[in-house]
Design a protein around this motif. Sequence first.
Motif, PDB file in Angstrom:
ATOM      1  N   LYS A   1      -8.831  -0.975  -5.466  1.00 23.05           N
ATOM      2  CA  LYS A   1      -8.575   0.382  -5.658  1.00 23.05           C
ATOM      3  C   LYS A   1     -10.027   1.127  -4.925  1.00 23.05           C
ATOM      4  O   LYS A   1     -10.998   0.764  -5.318  1.00 23.05           O
ATOM      5  CB  LYS A   1      -8.338   0.899  -6.799  1.00 23.05           C
TER       6      LYS A   1
ATOM      7  N   ARG B   1      -9.738   5.906  -0.981  1.00 22.70           N
ATOM      8  CA  ARG B   1      -8.624   6.312  -0.334  1.00 22.70           C
ATOM      9  C   ARG B   1      -7.295   5.578  -0.319  1.00 22.70           C
ATOM     10  O   ARG B   1      -6.384   6.496  -0.352  1.00 22.70           O
ATOM     11  CB  ARG B   1      -8.777   6.363   1.167  1.00 22.70           C
ATOM     12  N   THR B   2      -7.298   4.556  -0.942  1.00 20.96           N
ATOM     13  CA  THR B   2      -6.091   3.892  -1.180  1.00 20.96           C
ATOM     14  C   THR B   2      -6.018   2.818  -2.158  1.00 20.96           C
ATOM     15  O   THR B   2      -7.031   2.566  -2.876  1.00 20.96           O
ATOM     16  CB  THR B   2      -5.693   3.345   0.160  1.00 20.96           C
ATOM     17  N   GLU B   3      -4.784   2.449  -2.292  1.00 18.26           N
ATOM     18  CA  GLU B   3      -4.735   1.438  -3.535  1.00 18.26           C
ATOM     19  C   GLU B   3      -4.048   0.334  -2.823  1.00 18.26           C
ATOM     20  O   GLU B   3      -3.025   0.435  -2.228  1.00 18.26           O
ATOM     21  CB  GLU B   3      -4.034   1.899  -4.708  1.00 18.26           C
TER      22      GLU B   3
ATOM     23  N   THR C   1       0.764  -0.983   0.049  1.00 25.37           N
ATOM     24  CA  THR C   1       0.039   0.041   0.001  1.00 25.37           C
ATOM     25  C   THR C   1       0.935   1.492  -0.037  1.00 25.37           C
ATOM     26  O   THR C   1       2.212   1.195   0.425  1.00 25.37           O
ATOM     27  CB  THR C   1      -0.960   0.057   1.317  1.00 25.37           C
TER      28      THR C   1
ATOM     29  N   TYR D   1       2.495   6.989  -3.897  1.00 25.11           N
ATOM     30  CA  TYR D   1       1.507   6.660  -4.842  1.00 25.11           C
ATOM     31  C   TYR D   1       2.152   6.595  -6.312  1.00 25.11           C
ATOM     32  O   TYR D   1       1.859   5.709  -7.149  1.00 25.11           O
ATOM     33  CB  TYR D   1       0.413   7.574  -4.833  1.00 25.11           C
TER      34      TYR D   1
ATOM     35  N   TYR E   1       0.914   3.668   1.996  1.00 24.38           N
ATOM     36  CA  TYR E   1       1.349   3.987   3.401  1.00 24.38           C
ATOM     37  C   TYR E   1       2.498   3.192   3.836  1.00 24.38           C
ATOM     38  O   TYR E   1       3.634   3.604   4.570  1.00 24.38           O
ATOM     39  CB  TYR E   1       0.335   3.837   4.243  1.00 24.38           C
TER      40      TYR E   1
ATOM     41  N   ILE F   1       3.338  10.422   0.931  1.00 25.85           N
ATOM     42  CA  ILE F   1       2.379   9.546   0.588  1.00 25.85           C
ATOM     43  C   ILE F   1       2.109   9.753  -1.019  1.00 25.85           C
ATOM     44  O   ILE F   1       1.899   8.738  -1.882  1.00 25.85           O
ATOM     45  CB  ILE F   1       0.967   9.618   1.234  1.00 25.85           C
TER      46      ILE F   1
END
Length: 117
Positions: free
Chosen positions: A99, A102-104, A66, A82, A68, A78
């Motif tokens: 996906k 907020r995140t992938e 991720t 990405y 993070y 961050i």
Amino acid sequence: MGGKKKPTLSQLAKRQEKQQQQAQAKPAAKGKRAVAEERPTVKASLIDQKLLSDVEKEVIKWEYVTPYLVATRFNTKISVAYQILRALASKGTLVLVSKGHRTEVYTTPERLKQLAA
């Protein structure tokens, strides 16, 4: 109703003086250096080829990836994490699994085949 009253300027000045006196009065702990206070950590804000190759070598070993995790392990922002993950996905090193807003979540193609089987 109302809320907490703001301190006056003289109260703020007194509070600052007390904090400065306490900071000067505190001796440094034995065996510890105050290096962290002198040098704040600077997070990488640009992608360079060395960082990209380091991340690529390390991420292959992980079960999932991720932004993070990349940002904390490699001390980057961050947004840079990405960008790195998207670059690795376009290269074919990683595959986008999920996906959301907020995140992938990424994984390697080999792990994805294991999960599918």
